[in-house]
Design an enzyme around this catalytic site. Structure first.
Site, PDB file in Angstrom:
ATOM      1  N   GLU A 268     -13.918   0.486 -51.086  1.00 25.99           N
ATOM      2  CA  GLU A 268     -12.764   0.269 -49.995  1.00 25.99           C
ATOM      3  C   GLU A 268     -13.223  -0.740 -49.049  1.00 25.99           C
ATOM      4  O   GLU A 268     -14.572  -0.802 -48.730  1.00 25.99           O
ATOM      5  CB  GLU A 268     -12.148   1.437 -49.543  1.00 25.99           C
ATOM      6  CG  GLU A 268     -11.164   1.084 -48.577  1.00 25.99           C
ATOM      7  CD  GLU A 268     -10.208   2.445 -47.940  1.00 25.99           C
ATOM      8  OE1 GLU A 268     -10.816   3.573 -48.473  1.00 25.99           O
ATOM      9  OE2 GLU A 268      -9.232   2.123 -47.465  1.00 25.99           O
TER      10      GLU A 268
ATOM     11  N   ASN B  12      -1.018   3.495 -52.447  1.00 25.28           N
ATOM     12  CA  ASN B  12      -2.138   4.570 -52.363  1.00 25.28           C
ATOM     13  C   ASN B  12      -1.749   5.459 -51.118  1.00 25.28           C
ATOM     14  O   ASN B  12      -1.180   5.012 -50.035  1.00 25.28           O
ATOM     15  CB  ASN B  12      -3.440   3.923 -51.981  1.00 25.28           C
ATOM     16  CG  ASN B  12      -4.469   5.055 -51.143  1.00 25.28           C
ATOM     17  OD1 ASN B  12      -4.931   5.790 -51.993  1.00 25.28           O
ATOM     18  ND2 ASN B  12      -4.517   4.995 -49.769  1.00 25.28           N
ATOM     19  N   GLU B  13      -1.637   6.641 -51.420  1.00 20.85           N
ATOM     20  CA  GLU B  13      -1.368   7.673 -50.242  1.00 20.85           C
ATOM     21  C   GLU B  13       0.153   7.303 -49.732  1.00 20.85           C
ATOM     22  O   GLU B  13       0.006   7.131 -48.187  1.00 20.85           O
ATOM     23  CB  GLU B  13      -2.336   7.755 -49.190  1.00 20.85           C
ATOM     24  CG  GLU B  13      -3.638   8.502 -49.997  1.00 20.85           C
ATOM     25  CD  GLU B  13      -4.695   9.076 -49.105  1.00 20.85           C
ATOM     26  OE1 GLU B  13      -4.553   8.941 -47.869  1.00 20.85           O
ATOM     27  OE2 GLU B  13      -5.723   9.818 -49.481  1.00 20.85           O
TER      28      GLU B  13
ATOM     29  N   TYR C  86     -10.469  16.027 -50.415  1.00 21.31           N
ATOM     30  CA  TYR C  86     -11.707  15.963 -49.839  1.00 21.31           C
ATOM     31  C   TYR C  86     -12.156  17.221 -49.326  1.00 21.31           C
ATOM     32  O   TYR C  86     -11.259  18.144 -48.856  1.00 21.31           O
ATOM     33  CB  TYR C  86     -11.606  14.961 -48.720  1.00 21.31           C
ATOM     34  CG  TYR C  86     -11.652  13.442 -49.140  1.00 21.31           C
ATOM     35  CD1 TYR C  86     -12.635  12.912 -49.468  1.00 21.31           C
ATOM     36  CD2 TYR C  86     -10.460  12.800 -49.038  1.00 21.31           C
ATOM     37  CE1 TYR C  86     -12.638  11.505 -49.750  1.00 21.31           C
ATOM     38  CE2 TYR C  86     -10.100  11.742 -49.408  1.00 21.31           C
ATOM     39  CZ  TYR C  86     -11.434  11.016 -49.670  1.00 21.31           C
ATOM     40  OH  TYR C  86     -11.188   9.330 -50.026  1.00 21.31           O
TER      41      TYR C  86
ATOM     42  N   GLU D 186      -9.467   9.912 -55.585  1.00 18.75           N
ATOM     43  CA  GLU D 186     -10.184  10.134 -54.298  1.00 18.75           C
ATOM     44  C   GLU D 186     -10.768  11.602 -54.171  1.00 18.75           C
ATOM     45  O   GLU D 186      -9.792  12.385 -54.064  1.00 18.75           O
ATOM     46  CB  GLU D 186      -9.560   9.680 -53.089  1.00 18.75           C
ATOM     47  CG  GLU D 186      -9.134   8.310 -53.055  1.00 18.75           C
ATOM     48  CD  GLU D 186      -8.708   7.742 -51.523  1.00 18.75           C
ATOM     49  OE1 GLU D 186      -8.927   8.274 -50.410  1.00 18.75           O
ATOM     50  OE2 GLU D 186      -8.004   6.771 -51.565  1.00 18.75           O
TER      51      GLU D 186
ATOM     52  N   GLN E  87     -17.135   7.353 -51.417  1.00 14.12           N
ATOM     53  CA  GLN E  87     -17.141   5.931 -51.783  1.00 14.12           C
ATOM     54  C   GLN E  87     -18.467   5.886 -52.175  1.00 14.12           C
ATOM     55  O   GLN E  87     -19.391   6.166 -51.936  1.00 14.12           O
ATOM     56  CB  GLN E  87     -16.457   4.877 -50.838  1.00 14.12           C
ATOM     57  CG  GLN E  87     -15.078   5.609 -50.515  1.00 14.12           C
ATOM     58  CD  GLN E  87     -14.345   4.408 -49.683  1.00 14.12           C
ATOM     59  OE1 GLN E  87     -14.774   3.314 -49.653  1.00 14.12           O
ATOM     60  NE2 GLN E  87     -12.976   4.690 -49.134  1.00 14.12           N
TER      61      GLN E  87
END
Ligand code: AHR
Length: 497
Positions: free
Chosen positions: A31, A178-179, A245, A297, A346
């Site tokens: 990213e 995204n999100e 996460y 992710e 990432q």
């Protein structure tokens, strides 16, 4: 008199196995955030750091060892602020923008579509691009696909040629936002489902193969989001994403005691429950499993390293991160009937990175080594496994002590990946190999260390790295092995019939 403890029983069933572990489960993510792309990957053609067309050679060389199957870009939250046309043409003339989500720094757009595709070509991996729904238009998304994939003459394909690329790239994977429940527009699932239906209509197919369209999926355990998306748009998507996460944003990656070790691994194991529950909802609308779960992710998220920019999300990476990777990849392998792709966050210098850089220096992390050890599972057939290991108990809570997955590759070799989550106790295991085969251990590797927080530094870059693993012996119908505490082990078996 001391009772002798029987070894833990495990089973690998070689006579079974139907599902393929897609290599795309071993995907990565870059990213425009902190020092991931700029410095970590892109240094520019004029840099004294050795590079190929601006992309650093050391990082590419290290990543190539992982056989990276796909790379997701440009975000993350950045994706819904990104306007792809700003990243075209002569670099000195490219429009600048403010990277509002990640610290407000000036983004010079030197790393755009052509540079990303060049990176993927250097890595020999599939590009996975995430489009802008939050602040972009349908037309912008439609034109990006035309620019990338159209082979005839059209305004966008001709613009691509003007920028030096004659043939299309044949992009296969595209994310529609995204999100969008958060940084991508704070939408309600009903609203996003309709937006998804509209935007994806214009993600046209220009080559033989249709684009694999990925809808924005749930945040962690938002089962309502999954329900609404599946009910209203599942016919129009190839994949639904999931973000989860393992977080402890108040503690540094390297500073923890056993409570931090236990808590982190406990959270990593939660991925199993998330997959099972989201997949159960998906099963109701899609029993054929044609919509795949895309965990695009995942990874650890700790406090940023001292004296680094708080929004750059730069953290060290220890043996604990390696165990998180090992356990999570075993979970994905074991659910490969629904999980088709995953992208750890990432790749360089951000969150649970494979690589850390400092100026011209570079090191690979314990997590990198797990991805290298596990690459034997890419596109192999999942073999059902079972392990009877007891629990690891800490502070009144218990988690399974051992995590396992196994596969057979096209050459008939069997690979078993095992993690011992206990920080101080080794585990004796007898692993029965069922089926009409006589296994013999061809090779094995172990990743471990004396300290839970062991990590690599620029002064000592090889403190944590895989070593040959000797504590395994072949028996008539299986293997006897001793898993060291806090370790990841991968065993390769050759089998005769
Ligand atoms: O990976 C960092 C950020 O985490 C991503 O930009 C976003 O999608 C997620 O919230």
């Amino acid at each position: 008199m001391c009772a002798v403890r029987e070894p833990t029983r495990a089973i690998v069933q070689t006579e079974l196995g139907q599902e393929t572990i897609s290599k795309h489960i071993y995907g990565h993510f870059v990213e425009h955030l902190g020092r991931c792309i700029y410095e970590g990957i892109w240094v520019g053609e004029e840099s004294p750091i050795p590079n190929t067309r601006g992309i650093r050679n050391d990082v590419v060389e290290a990543l190539r060892q992982l056989n990276i199957p796909n790379l997701r870009w440009p975000g993350g939250c950045f994706a819904d602020e990104y306007h792809w046309k700003d990243g075209l043409g002569p670099k000195s003339e490219r429009k600048r923008m403010i990277n509002t989500h990640w610290g407000g720094g000036v983004e010079n757009n030197h790393f755009g579509t052509h540079e990303f595709m060049d990176l993927c070509e250097q890595l020999n991996c599939e590009p996975y691009i995430c489009g802008n729904v939050g602040s972009g238009t349908v037309q912008e998304m439609q034109e990006w696909i035309e620019y990338i994939n159209f082979c005839g003459s059209s305004p966008m394909a001709d613009l691509r040629r003007e920028n030096g690329k004659e043939n299309p790239w044949n992009l296969k994977y595209f994310g529609v936002g995204n999100e969008n429940w958060g940084c991508g527009g704070h939408m309600r699932p009903e609203y996003y489902a309709d937006e998804y239906r509209r935007y994806q209509t214009y993600v046209r197919t220009y080559s033989d193969a249709a684009i694999f369209k990925i809808a924005c999926g749930p945040n962690v355990d938002d089962y309502h989001w999954t329900e609404i998306l599946m009910a209203n748009a599942s016919r129009l998507m190839s994949g639904l994403s999931l973000h989860y996460y393992v977080t402890d944003k108040k503690s540094f990656a390297t500073e923890f005691a056993e409570d931090g070790w236990f808590d982190t691994l406990n959270k990593a194991l939660y991925m199993e429950e998330l997959i099972v529950k989201h997949a159960a909802i998906m099963d109701r609308y899609d029993p054929q499993k044609s919509v795949r779960l895309i965990v695009d992710e995942w990874g650890t998220w700790f406090a940023v390293e001292a004296e680094t920019n708080p929004v750059f999300l730069h953290q060290q990476n220890t043996l604990r991160d390696a165990l998180v990777a090992g356990v999570t990849l075993n979970t994905f392998n074991n659910h490969c009937d629904r999980v088709h792709m995953a992208n750890i966050a990432q790749t360089v210098n951000v969150l649970q990175a494979m690589i850390l850089t400092h100026g011209p220096k570079m090191l690979v992390t314990p997590t990198y080594h797990v991805f290298e050890m596990y690459k034997v599972h890419h596109d192999a057939t999942l073999l059902p496994t079972y392990v009877e290991a007891g629990n690891y108990t800490y502070g009144g809570q218990s988690i399974p002590k051992v995590s396992i997955s196994a596969s057979r590759n096209a050459e008939g070799r069997i690979h078993i990946s095992l993690c011992n989550l206990h920080p101080t106790e080794a585990e004796d295991i007898f692993c029965e190999i069922t089926g009409d085969v006589q296994p013999f251990c061809a090779s094995a590797q172990v990743l471990t260390s004396k300290e839970m927080s062991a990590h690599n530094t620029f002064d000592h870059p090889n403190l944590v790295r895989p070593e040959p693993y000797q504590d395994v012996t072949t028996e008539m119908n299986g293997l006897s092995l001793k898993l060291p505490p806090k370790s990841v082990v991968v065993i390769e078996l050759n089998c005769s019939h």
